[in-house]
Design a protein around this motif. Structure first.
Motif, PDB file in Angstrom:
ATOM      1  N   LEU A  93       0.811  -1.227   0.000  1.00 46.02           N
ATOM      2  CA  LEU A  93       0.000   0.000   0.000  1.00 46.02           C
ATOM      3  C   LEU A  93       0.843   1.276   0.000  1.00 46.02           C
TER       4      LEU A  93
ATOM      5  N   GLY B 256      -8.045  -0.557  -1.275  1.00 47.56           N
ATOM      6  CA  GLY B 256      -7.649  -1.939  -1.039  1.00 47.56           C
ATOM      7  C   GLY B 256      -8.882  -2.792  -0.813  1.00 47.56           C
TER       8      GLY B 256
ATOM      9  N   VAL C   8      -5.608   6.077   1.693  1.00 44.39           N
ATOM     10  CA  VAL C   8      -5.947   4.665   1.483  1.00 44.39           C
ATOM     11  C   VAL C   8      -7.323   4.362   2.059  1.00 44.39           C
TER      12      VAL C   8
END
Length: 341
Positions: free
Chosen positions: A188, A200, A223
């Motif tokens: 990541l 993700g 993220v």
């Protein structure tokens, strides 16, 4: 120099052989159950017992039908450890008369949708496979890195994938990337540095929790982690809400998926027109111990499998890279992009 008359017997013999082969193809496909078997193998790979489950058939009868189809070249077997699975033949373009006949049969069968009951049964088999994989990760999430390194160190495939990403995008920061199956989240940071937003996706709650810890520890504010499958993300419309993905990455994930072929059309629906789909995964092998020790559902993949699935999804590939590893394993790295018409 041979005269036309002297060639005639050879031509007649060749024609007779071709007709006999064609006859075997059409005879093999002249049974309703065998046609149904070919229909469910459109993009699936099933074992004998799974096919018995799909059709309420006895194993002896199913084995007979598969033998007939195999002899006619309408299915091919694929060994996965101690088990045999069946699929349609993998080939780029049909060349011989019997291959063209088989291709015509497949294309005709594919015009008709599967019944609701058949789709439900296929979904049940996928769920059984998925449950097997999820059960492994639920038990061994904390030890996954240790188990995975029986095959390859993280850097052995992550570093080449990182270099490939930089080569494809020229170091320019892009908008969106997705990692399918981020595991503990070690890749990541590579994506977060190069893309404005990173998603993700993993079907294991335990592995997502570890990825979230990594993202928090590394301060990765761009993220987003979601539980589910790539197909669910594609059908949710996420890719249309703020733009499609410039990159989708799947590192050592494909051999854990219930039906790997499905990933390709799912990703194709997520990619931007100039997007890339990068895969690192195991080449075909015969080491059955990875099922218990690493949670693998499939013993790697041949190049023909990956390119056939990609082509059917409208993706084209560049030349792959192959990396030799410990214990006789080999990792292959592929770079796919939407086909240009």
């Amino acid at each position: 120099m041979n005269s036309p008359a002297s060639l005639a017997p050879d031509l007649e013999s060749s024609s007779a052989d071709a007709l006999e082969t064609l006859s075997a193809v059409y005879k093999a496909s002249g049974d309703p159950l065998r046609l149904e078997i070919l229909r469910v193998l459109r993009r699936e790979t099933f074992g004998v017992l799974e096919l018995c489950q799909l059709f309420d058939a006895k194993q002896s009868g199913m084995s007979h039908h598969l033998k007939v189809l195999s002899r006619a070249g309408l299915v091919e077997s694929q060994r996965e450890g101690n088990a045999i699975f069946y699929r349609r033949p993998l080939r780029h373009l049909p060349e011989s008369a019997d291959e063209q006949a088989a291709d015509g049969i497949f294309r005709t069968l594919d015009l008709y949708p599967l019944s609701t009951d058949r789709q439900r049964r296929i979904a049940a088999i996928r769920e059984q496979r998925s449950a097997q994989s999820q059960a492994f990760f639920a038990r061994y999430a904390e030890r996954f890195r240790e188990q995975q390194e029986l095959i390859a160190d993280f850097g052995q495939y992550a570093d080449p994938v990182e270099e490939l990403i930089d080569a494809r995008f020229g170091g320019a920061r892009r908008k969106r990337a997705m990692e399918i199956g981020p595991g503990e989240g070690h890749f990541l940071p590579v994506l977060a540095e190069r893309f404005e937003e990173v998603v993700g996706v993993d079907n294991s709650r335990e592995m997502l929790a570890l990825a979230a810890e990594t993202a928090h520890h590394k301060g990765l504010m761009n993220v987003i982690l979601r539980q589910g499958e790539a197909g669910a993300i594609a059908s949710s419309g996420l890719q249309d809400s703020v733009g499609r993905f410039d990159l989708v990455v799947a590192n050592m994930v494909l051999h854990h998926l219930p039906n790997p072929a499905d990933l390709f059309p799912d990703v194709a629906a997520l990619l931007a027109p100039e997007g890339r789909f990068i895969i690192s995964d195991l080449s075909s092998h015969d080491q059955n111990w990875v099922r218990e020790n690493c949670g693998d559902l499939w013993l790697g993949f041949g190049a023909a499998e990956l390119t056939t699935w990609a082509r059917a999804a409208g993706l084209t590939a560049t030349e792959p890279a192959f990396i030799g590893l410990r214990n006789g394993f080999q990792i292959q790295i592929w770079d796919f992009s939407p086909a240009r018409h």
